[in-house]
Scaffold this motif. Structure first.
Motif, PDB file in Angstrom:
ATOM      1  N   ASP A  52      48.122 -44.171 -27.159  1.00 22.88           N
ATOM      2  CA  ASP A  52      49.541 -44.411 -26.959  1.00 22.88           C
ATOM      3  C   ASP A  52      50.034 -45.368 -28.046  1.00 22.88           C
ATOM      4  O   ASP A  52      49.324 -46.313 -28.411  1.00 22.88           O
ATOM      5  N   ALA A  53      51.236 -45.131 -28.559  1.00 26.61           N
ATOM      6  CA  ALA A  53      51.798 -45.991 -29.610  1.00 26.61           C
ATOM      7  C   ALA A  53      51.883 -47.442 -29.140  1.00 26.61           C
ATOM      8  O   ALA A  53      51.663 -48.376 -29.919  1.00 26.61           O
ATOM      9  N   ARG A  54      52.189 -47.636 -27.879  1.00 27.41           N
ATOM     10  CA  ARG A  54      52.284 -48.990 -27.334  1.00 27.41           C
ATOM     11  C   ARG A  54      50.925 -49.698 -27.368  1.00 27.41           C
ATOM     12  O   ARG A  54      50.844 -50.896 -27.661  1.00 27.41           O
ATOM     13  N   THR A  55      49.854 -48.968 -27.089  1.00 29.04           N
ATOM     14  CA  THR A  55      48.508 -49.537 -27.156  1.00 29.04           C
ATOM     15  C   THR A  55      48.189 -49.980 -28.578  1.00 29.04           C
ATOM     16  O   THR A  55      47.611 -51.050 -28.782  1.00 29.04           O
ATOM     17  N   THR A  67      53.530 -45.768 -36.641  1.00 30.72           N
ATOM     18  CA  THR A  67      52.757 -46.013 -35.423  1.00 30.72           C
ATOM     19  C   THR A  67      52.690 -44.759 -34.562  1.00 30.72           C
ATOM     20  O   THR A  67      51.625 -44.412 -34.029  1.00 30.72           O
ATOM     21  N   GLU A  68      53.795 -44.043 -34.433  1.00 32.23           N
ATOM     22  CA  GLU A  68      53.836 -42.838 -33.611  1.00 32.23           C
ATOM     23  C   GLU A  68      52.955 -41.734 -34.196  1.00 32.23           C
ATOM     24  O   GLU A  68      52.254 -41.035 -33.465  1.00 32.23           O
ATOM     25  N   ARG A  93      50.351 -50.903 -30.894  1.00 28.95           N
ATOM     26  CA  ARG A  93      51.167 -52.088 -31.211  1.00 28.95           C
ATOM     27  C   ARG A  93      50.681 -53.337 -30.491  1.00 28.95           C
ATOM     28  O   ARG A  93      50.658 -54.427 -31.057  1.00 28.95           O
ATOM     29  N   GLU A  94      50.285 -53.210 -29.224  1.00 28.23           N
ATOM     30  CA  GLU A  94      49.977 -54.390 -28.408  1.00 28.23           C
ATOM     31  C   GLU A  94      48.507 -54.788 -28.400  1.00 28.23           C
ATOM     32  O   GLU A  94      48.206 -55.968 -28.236  1.00 28.23           O
ATOM     33  N   ARG A  95      47.597 -53.836 -28.544  1.00 34.15           N
ATOM     34  CA  ARG A  95      46.186 -54.173 -28.399  1.00 34.15           C
ATOM     35  C   ARG A  95      45.378 -54.032 -29.683  1.00 34.15           C
ATOM     36  O   ARG A  95      44.444 -54.798 -29.903  1.00 34.15           O
TER      37      ARG A  95
END
Length: 78
Positions: free
Chosen positions: A18-21, A8-9, A23-25
């Motif tokens: 962003d890695a969080r985006t 992911t990174e 994973r979450e979106r």
């Protein structure tokens, strides 16, 4: 089979998200398991298939020219 697998990174660095985006979106809505990513050996780790992600990004980018932008950031394709 020679495909490039990314964490992911690593994917986040390549596509400037962003890695969080991711994973979450994006995961499971735009990026689909079995198409864009796999879970090797049935584990929790996710590896993205770069060629599939890149191809979908290109395909969607070429279709945007035929879309009408909407007020909240969406598009109407027809």
């Amino acid at each position: 089979m020679s495909q490039e697998y990314l964490t992911t990174e690593e994917l986040a660095q390549r596509i400037k998200y962003d890695a969080r985006t991711i994973r979450e979106r994006l995961k499971d809505s735009v990026l689909l398991e079995g198409v864009h990513y796999i879970r090797p050996f049935g584990g929790r780790k996710i590896l993205y298939i770069w060629e599939k992600v890149e191809q979908d990004m290109f395909d969607h980018a070429t279709n945007v020219a035929f879309a009408v932008p909407m007020a909240r950031g969406g598009v109407c394709r027809g």
